[in-house]
Design a protein around this motif. Structure first.
Motif, PDB file in Angstrom:
ATOM      1  N   PRO A 152     -65.428 -22.017  12.521  1.00 14.93           N
ATOM      2  CA  PRO A 152     -64.708 -21.286  11.469  1.00 14.93           C
ATOM      3  C   PRO A 152     -65.214 -19.865  11.272  1.00 14.93           C
ATOM      4  O   PRO A 152     -64.417 -18.951  11.013  1.00 14.93           O
ATOM      5  CB  PRO A 152     -64.941 -22.142  10.222  1.00 14.93           C
ATOM      6  CG  PRO A 152     -65.226 -23.514  10.754  1.00 14.93           C
ATOM      7  CD  PRO A 152     -65.935 -23.317  12.047  1.00 14.93           C
TER       8      PRO A 152
ATOM      9  N   ALA B 148     -63.739 -17.754  13.967  1.00 17.98           N
ATOM     10  CA  ALA B 148     -62.315 -17.548  13.708  1.00 17.98           C
ATOM     11  C   ALA B 148     -62.097 -16.497  12.625  1.00 17.98           C
ATOM     12  O   ALA B 148     -61.210 -15.643  12.730  1.00 17.98           O
ATOM     13  CB  ALA B 148     -61.660 -18.869  13.310  1.00 17.98           C
ATOM     14  N   LYS B 149     -62.927 -16.539  11.590  1.00 17.03           N
ATOM     15  CA  LYS B 149     -62.813 -15.543  10.525  1.00 17.03           C
ATOM     16  C   LYS B 149     -63.130 -14.151  11.061  1.00 17.03           C
ATOM     17  O   LYS B 149     -62.457 -13.162  10.725  1.00 17.03           O
ATOM     18  CB  LYS B 149     -63.759 -15.896   9.380  1.00 17.03           C
ATOM     19  CG  LYS B 149     -63.657 -14.952   8.192  1.00 17.03           C
ATOM     20  CD  LYS B 149     -64.603 -15.363   7.075  1.00 17.03           C
ATOM     21  CE  LYS B 149     -64.506 -14.393   5.899  1.00 17.03           C
ATOM     22  NZ  LYS B 149     -65.447 -14.764   4.801  1.00 17.03           N
TER      23      LYS B 149
ATOM     24  N   ILE C  32     -60.464 -20.168   6.548  1.00 16.08           N
ATOM     25  CA  ILE C  32     -60.006 -20.923   7.710  1.00 16.08           C
ATOM     26  C   ILE C  32     -59.709 -22.357   7.296  1.00 16.08           C
ATOM     27  O   ILE C  32     -60.561 -23.043   6.721  1.00 16.08           O
ATOM     28  CB  ILE C  32     -61.060 -20.892   8.832  1.00 16.08           C
ATOM     29  CG1 ILE C  32     -61.451 -19.446   9.180  1.00 16.08           C
ATOM     30  CG2 ILE C  32     -60.528 -21.609  10.071  1.00 16.08           C
ATOM     31  CD1 ILE C  32     -60.299 -18.592   9.646  1.00 16.08           C
TER      32      ILE C  32
ATOM     33  N   ILE D 201     -55.212 -20.587  15.258  1.00 17.17           N
ATOM     34  CA  ILE D 201     -55.989 -20.528  14.025  1.00 17.17           C
ATOM     35  C   ILE D 201     -55.046 -20.551  12.829  1.00 17.17           C
ATOM     36  O   ILE D 201     -54.110 -19.738  12.751  1.00 17.17           O
ATOM     37  CB  ILE D 201     -56.856 -19.257  13.993  1.00 17.17           C
ATOM     38  CG1 ILE D 201     -57.788 -19.220  15.208  1.00 17.17           C
ATOM     39  CG2 ILE D 201     -57.656 -19.174  12.702  1.00 17.17           C
ATOM     40  CD1 ILE D 201     -58.478 -17.881  15.394  1.00 17.17           C
TER      41      ILE D 201
ATOM     42  N   ALA E 183     -55.070 -20.137   8.742  1.00 20.13           N
ATOM     43  CA  ALA E 183     -55.924 -19.613   7.673  1.00 20.13           C
ATOM     44  C   ALA E 183     -55.066 -19.195   6.490  1.00 20.13           C
ATOM     45  O   ALA E 183     -53.834 -19.110   6.589  1.00 20.13           O
ATOM     46  CB  ALA E 183     -56.748 -18.426   8.177  1.00 20.13           C
TER      47      ALA E 183
END
Length: 256
Positions: A47, A50-51, A67, A128, A130
């Protein structure tokens, strides 16, 4: 003002808004922190990585990303190689200032270099999911930032090149379906993803404390049919043992 599109979708200007991005690349390494000597990757994107990828596309102090889940679009494939890395680094502000004050100091990277094995992922692709959340500095409706983010994703615009764990592992991105359009993902890829894959403890987020300290928070990660679900709350610190950063550590702005 709140856009007409947002009204038609039934959105509220003060609620988190959902965004999606597909990202792919030839190499990735999301290092497991409990393995300190050599770099060994998690089998899926974390995560926090991904952020960081989303913030490379669009970052503003008025908003933050949360996320929710990460989809694995291709089966996990491993590769290993050796890389040259330096053994030491400047880790405190005091050390950095001392080095600047000593004009006769010379750092020889050849003497400090060492070879380390990297166990990385190859031919990766993720989707992803979010939400965009408002911060205390937000003065505009969230749909404004969501629409700006979507436009940048469609154009391929970014503040810096997104990467998968290490900066040399570049990530390419686009809206939903773009990985398949680029020929990276095929219908047969989903067949190679196991139904359940236990991963273990994974970083949930980093809490930034006063005086440059950081505290890491963790969650128990598992892939369910290729989907990593990120819980809203991390594990209680009393349930985490043997992982670094549970008690907080000194960052580059603090004292060793």
């Amino acid at each position: 003002m709140f856009s007409e599109q947002g009204r038609q979708r039934g959105e509220r200007a003060d609620r988190p808004l959902h965004v999606q991005v597909e990202a792919w690349g030839p190499l990735a390494c999301f290092t497991r922190p409990e393995l300190k000597v050599e770099r060994v990757s998690y089998p899926v994107m974390t995560p926090s990585a991904a952020k960081g990828l989303l913030e490379a596309i669009l970052w503003k102090p008025e908003m933050t990303y949360r996320i929710k889940q990460i989809e694995l679009l291709k089966p996990v494939q491993w590769t290993s190689f050796r890389r040259n890395e330096v053994n030491n680094s400047v880790i405190t502000k005091k050390t950095f200032e001392d080095l600047r004050a000593n004009s006769g100091y010379r750092y020889d990277v050849a003497e400090d270099r060492g070879q380390r094995v990297t166990v990385a992922l190859r031919d990766v692709a993720y989707r992803i999911h979010a939400t965009i959340n408002a911060t205390a500095r937000c003065t505009a409706p969230l749909p404004k930032y969501r629409d700006q983010f979507d436009r940048r994703v469609k154009r391929g615009s970014c503040f810096e090149q997104p990467h998968f764990g290490c900066r040399e592992f570049a990530a390419f991105f686009g809206p939903r379906g773009s990985a398949q359009e680029a020929g990276v993902v095929t219908a047969a890829d989903q067949a190679g993803i196991p139904p359940i894959d236990e991963i273990g403890l994974m970083l949930h987020h980093i809490e930034y404390l006063p005086k440059g300290k950081e505290r890491y928070h963790w969650f128990r990660a598992r892939l369910e049919r290729g989907v990593l679900h990120v819980p809203d709350r991390p594990l209680d610190p009393t349930h985490v043992s043997g992982m670094p950063g549970a008690e907080g550590r000194v960052s580059a702005d603090g004292m060793a």
